[in-house]
Design a protein around this motif. Structure first.
Motif, PDB file in Angstrom:
ATOM      1  N   LYS A  26       0.829  -1.212   0.000  1.00 27.24           N
ATOM      2  CA  LYS A  26       0.000   0.000   0.000  1.00 27.24           C
ATOM      3  C   LYS A  26       0.863   1.261   0.000  1.00 27.24           C
ATOM      4  O   LYS A  26       0.459   2.297  -0.524  1.00 27.24           O
ATOM      5  CB  LYS A  26      -0.912   0.000   1.231  1.00 27.24           C
ATOM      6  N   ALA A  27       2.054   1.176   0.578  1.00 24.77           N
ATOM      7  CA  ALA A  27       2.923   2.355   0.620  1.00 24.77           C
ATOM      8  C   ALA A  27       3.463   2.720  -0.771  1.00 24.77           C
ATOM      9  O   ALA A  27       3.664   3.902  -1.074  1.00 24.77           O
ATOM     10  CB  ALA A  27       4.092   2.095   1.571  1.00 24.77           C
ATOM     11  N   GLY A  28       3.712   1.699  -1.622  1.00 25.38           N
ATOM     12  CA  GLY A  28       4.446   1.904  -2.874  1.00 25.38           C
ATOM     13  C   GLY A  28       3.918   3.021  -3.766  1.00 25.38           C
ATOM     14  O   GLY A  28       4.577   4.063  -3.943  1.00 25.38           O
ATOM     15  N   PRO A  29       2.737   2.843  -4.358  1.00 24.49           N
ATOM     16  CA  PRO A  29       2.246   3.896  -5.261  1.00 24.49           C
ATOM     17  C   PRO A  29       2.037   5.243  -4.554  1.00 24.49           C
ATOM     18  O   PRO A  29       2.268   6.292  -5.161  1.00 24.49           O
ATOM     19  CB  PRO A  29       0.919   3.324  -5.770  1.00 24.49           C
ATOM     20  N   PHE A  30       1.624   5.197  -3.306  1.00 27.14           N
ATOM     21  CA  PHE A  30       1.395   6.449  -2.565  1.00 27.14           C
ATOM     22  C   PHE A  30       2.663   7.302  -2.562  1.00 27.14           C
ATOM     23  O   PHE A  30       2.624   8.522  -2.767  1.00 27.14           O
ATOM     24  CB  PHE A  30       0.976   6.118  -1.133  1.00 27.14           C
ATOM     25  N   GLU A  31       3.802   6.640  -2.380  1.00 28.94           N
ATOM     26  CA  GLU A  31       5.077   7.352  -2.242  1.00 28.94           C
ATOM     27  C   GLU A  31       5.751   7.614  -3.587  1.00 28.94           C
ATOM     28  O   GLU A  31       6.545   8.547  -3.706  1.00 28.94           O
ATOM     29  CB  GLU A  31       5.994   6.552  -1.307  1.00 28.94           C
ATOM     30  N   ARG A  32       5.454   6.789  -4.606  1.00 31.19           N
ATOM     31  CA  ARG A  32       6.106   6.956  -5.910  1.00 31.19           C
ATOM     32  C   ARG A  32       5.270   7.756  -6.908  1.00 31.19           C
ATOM     33  O   ARG A  32       5.804   8.214  -7.922  1.00 31.19           O
ATOM     34  CB  ARG A  32       6.443   5.585  -6.508  1.00 31.19           C
TER      35      ARG A  32
ATOM     36  N   GLY B 295       1.763  11.128  -1.846  1.00 28.31           N
ATOM     37  CA  GLY B 295       2.459  11.516  -0.626  1.00 28.31           C
ATOM     38  C   GLY B 295       3.796  12.160  -0.961  1.00 28.31           C
ATOM     39  O   GLY B 295       4.255  12.142  -2.109  1.00 28.31           O
ATOM     40  N   ASP B 296       4.427  12.698   0.092  1.00 28.28           N
ATOM     41  CA  ASP B 296       5.677  13.441  -0.085  1.00 28.28           C
ATOM     42  C   ASP B 296       6.887  12.487  -0.046  1.00 28.28           C
ATOM     43  O   ASP B 296       7.756  12.603   0.814  1.00 28.28           O
ATOM     44  CB  ASP B 296       5.778  14.502   1.015  1.00 28.28           C
ATOM     45  N   GLY B 297       6.886  11.506  -0.974  1.00 31.79           N
ATOM     46  CA  GLY B 297       8.049  10.642  -1.154  1.00 31.79           C
ATOM     47  C   GLY B 297       8.158   9.529  -0.126  1.00 31.79           C
ATOM     48  O   GLY B 297       7.210   9.244   0.620  1.00 31.79           O
ATOM     49  N   PRO B 298       9.334   8.866  -0.089  1.00 33.79           N
ATOM     50  CA  PRO B 298       9.535   7.715   0.792  1.00 33.79           C
ATOM     51  C   PRO B 298       9.200   8.046   2.246  1.00 33.79           C
ATOM     52  O   PRO B 298       9.606   9.095   2.760  1.00 33.79           O
ATOM     53  CB  PRO B 298      11.023   7.390   0.616  1.00 33.79           C
ATOM     54  N   GLY B 299       8.437   7.160   2.885  1.00 31.07           N
ATOM     55  CA  GLY B 299       8.059   7.355   4.281  1.00 31.07           C
ATOM     56  C   GLY B 299       6.788   8.161   4.473  1.00 31.07           C
ATOM     57  O   GLY B 299       6.335   8.345   5.606  1.00 31.07           O
ATOM     58  N   SER B 300       6.182   8.625   3.382  1.00 32.60           N
ATOM     59  CA  SER B 300       5.013   9.507   3.523  1.00 32.60           C
ATOM     60  C   SER B 300       3.711   8.741   3.758  1.00 32.60           C
ATOM     61  O   SER B 300       2.744   9.297   4.270  1.00 32.60           O
ATOM     62  CB  SER B 300       4.872  10.413   2.296  1.00 32.60           C
TER      63      SER B 300
ATOM     64  N   ILE C 150       6.875  17.674  -9.629  1.00 30.60           N
ATOM     65  CA  ILE C 150       7.924  16.873 -10.259  1.00 30.60           C
ATOM     66  C   ILE C 150       9.311  17.323  -9.810  1.00 30.60           C
ATOM     67  O   ILE C 150      10.170  16.490  -9.496  1.00 30.60           O
ATOM     68  CB  ILE C 150       7.762  16.903 -11.802  1.00 30.60           C
ATOM     69  N   ALA C 151       9.527  18.638  -9.758  1.00 31.66           N
ATOM     70  CA  ALA C 151      10.880  19.141  -9.487  1.00 31.66           C
ATOM     71  C   ALA C 151      11.417  18.655  -8.140  1.00 31.66           C
ATOM     72  O   ALA C 151      12.618  18.424  -7.993  1.00 31.66           O
ATOM     73  CB  ALA C 151      10.880  20.670  -9.534  1.00 31.66           C
ATOM     74  N   THR C 152      10.511  18.456  -7.182  1.00 31.84           N
ATOM     75  CA  THR C 152      10.961  18.095  -5.830  1.00 31.84           C
ATOM     76  C   THR C 152      10.922  16.590  -5.576  1.00 31.84           C
ATOM     77  O   THR C 152      11.206  16.142  -4.467  1.00 31.84           O
ATOM     78  CB  THR C 152      10.086  18.808  -4.778  1.00 31.84           C
ATOM     79  N   ASP C 153      10.556  15.801  -6.603  1.00 31.58           N
ATOM     80  CA  ASP C 153      10.467  14.343  -6.432  1.00 31.58           C
ATOM     81  C   ASP C 153      11.842  13.709  -6.625  1.00 31.58           C
ATOM     82  O   ASP C 153      12.701  14.243  -7.337  1.00 31.58           O
ATOM     83  CB  ASP C 153       9.464  13.772  -7.438  1.00 31.58           C
ATOM     84  N   SER C 154      12.051  12.525  -6.015  1.00 31.05           N
ATOM     85  CA  SER C 154      13.367  11.885  -6.115  1.00 31.05           C
ATOM     86  C   SER C 154      13.599  11.218  -7.471  1.00 31.05           C
ATOM     87  O   SER C 154      14.748  11.036  -7.872  1.00 31.05           O
ATOM     88  CB  SER C 154      13.516  10.853  -4.994  1.00 31.05           C
TER      89      SER C 154
END
Lengths: 340, 340
Positions: free
Chosen positions: B148-154, B158-163, B272-276
């Protein structure tokens, strides 16, 4: 009963073709229901390039998974005539595609019942199609895959074991068979892998569907006979009618009384008496019908050849005379007071 | 009668309401295309009870399998305005459900473009959904399953990994995000397992689809960016326009000239600019667009925040402002002379 059905068949034959009329919908869409959340832990993190040329992503398989949900797509005719939604549940190894276009490109029962004014909901059972399946970390058991010979020989298209052949000229098709054999490969493309260990999850999801959209009428085929009868036993007040098309499995006879207020129609096609498995499978359905009747219920059983509809395989909704069978079912539903 | 009326009211409450005009179709249906036949040999025969209580069947896994076909469903509006069919191809780990209703129950792009007068074909890539997948005897590789975390964070919800967090109150949603976060679990129910080893089969099936229903316009998302550009490179005369929505993969730059006569729109959402990962993924698309332009082609790139459409996740067709994005695409298609 039989006299009525004969009259209904003759009336249906006189009905003009309506495939050229537009389909007018007040809405269409889809949703998922049911399922549960399962935690997986203790697995190593992987790095995955999902697509060649893509950017690698870390894939941590540990965490919470949303599994065993079920997909349903609905079509709501503007000129609604069915009093309740009509839920179409497919058979084993298949998906809701069963009810859409036939393998040779004619309209399926979805279109036909929408044209008759029914709100139709077509679903994919858990594990199949757009419902997806869970990982081996979560599900025990493996999926089964069917060869091209399998359904041909078991679904009363060909004349039993050994009747399929890679050379169409050497296939032994049952005489007068209504299945569009020339499009058999398209039918095989509709087949998807099936587990034999997921019945509990499938029944839970169908129950969630019923809780969301019913009161309703169930139209179930083959494997879904068991699902339909069992869900109806669990939610008898929400099921206003059941049409079981060649149910391969029945409900629990000990709970048959739960169906006593649900008018039920069971339909069988042709070639059953001479098949190696279908006499026993039909008997399972007939015994269950007797149990429901003994409890005060109403179950009509129609063997199609007895009312002049001949040549039907197990895939009646795809057979060349699929409209005649749809009309018989539609007329039966109307006779139960389920249309307005 | 009164009891029926109450039941009808309850049934109506359970079905979605649509404020829009009816959808009038001159036809709808589905079919499978493509695929190949593969022989498996040397495996032992099994006896399988497909459903508890059913009659055992012999399952011989040896024989010919019909694999790698692809499912497509079509909706043909009565008042057709698009000059060509519009083919909608979903992203990785998903199915055609992407384009149907949104996870929170609003209309998806399928309905919106049918209402705009486009013949729409929604498909499930090989291995996904109603296309099915082949056995481990035939396919190398294993499917991947997403938490459940995967798409939310990618997917820039959400605001990236751990969000992501199991507790909704602790989720770190990107500010102003248009994804219907309250229905995120429904979105996860739409996710299906994905292989990373099936691109060749997927491209072959999409090519078969193009050969069947085109000339056409492609609308592709994420992973299908690569599929769309590659199929267009192989069949440039059959593709009259391409709308690439956040393509995660591009075509082969060495063949970019094949697209020089195909008007192309590439659309990107917000954050996009702030995504990993997304700056690099967007650059892949921009570089490919430059290669097509250098060969004399026309590629319009729209970063939605630049035109005042803000807050879009990777799943633009599900976001709360999905209609604004559909309208932007529809207007662009009209400006290319693709409507009448």
């Amino acid at each position: 009963m039989r006299r009525f059905l004969l009259a209904a068949v003759l009336a249906a034959a006189a009905t003009p073709a309506f495939a050229d009329e537009p389909i007018v919908l007040r809405g269409m869409g889809s949703f998922h229901v049911g399922g549960r959340v399962v935690e997986v832990s203790g697995k190593p993190v992987k790095e995955v390039v999902f697509s060649p040329g893509g950017v690698p992503a870390k894939l941590d398989p540990n965490g919470l998974y949303q599994v065993e949900g079920m997909y349903a797509q609905y079509f709501l005719p503007q000129n609604r005539k069915g009093k309740y939604p009509l839920l179409m549940w497919h058979g084993g190894g298949l998906t809701g595609v069963t009810y859409e276009t036939t393998p040779d490109g004619r309209e399926g029962w979805l279109n036909m019942f929408v044209r008759k004014g029914w709100d139709v909901y077509v679903s994919d059972a858990v594990e199949r199609g757009r419902s997806g399946f869970a990982s081996p970390d979560i599900w025990q058991g493996q999926p089964n895959f069917l060869t091209k010979a399998g359904p041909f020989e078991r679904f009363r298209i060909g004349d039993g074991p050994g009747s399929w052949n890679a050379d169409p000229a050497k296939m032994k098709v049952l005489p007068g068979n209504q299945f569009p054999v020339e499009a058999y490969d398209n039918f095989m493309k509709q087949n998807v892998p099936r587990w034999t260990t997921t019945d509990t999850a499938i029944i839970a999801a169908y129950t969630a569907l019923v809780d969301k959209v019913c009161p309703c009428v169930l139209l179930v085929h083959s494997q879904a006979g068991g699902f339909g009868f069992k869900v109806a036993q669990a939610r008898p007040d929400k099921i206003k009618g059941i049409v079981a098309v060649e149910p391969a499995v029945a409900g629990d006879k000990a709970q048959a009384a739960n169906l006593k207020n649900i008018p039920t129609l069971v339909v069988y096609g042709d070639y059953i008496a001479t098949d190696s498995r279908w006499p026993k499978m039909r008997q399972i359905g007939l015994d269950y019908a007797d149990a429901v009747r003994a409890a005060g219920g109403k179950v009509d059983v129609v063997n199609l050849p007895d009312v002049g509809i001949k040549g039907n395989s197990h895939m009646l909704m795809m057979d060349k005379n699929n409209k005649a069978v749809a009309d018989l079912i539609g007329d039966w539903l109307a006779r139960q007071g389920l249309t307005e």
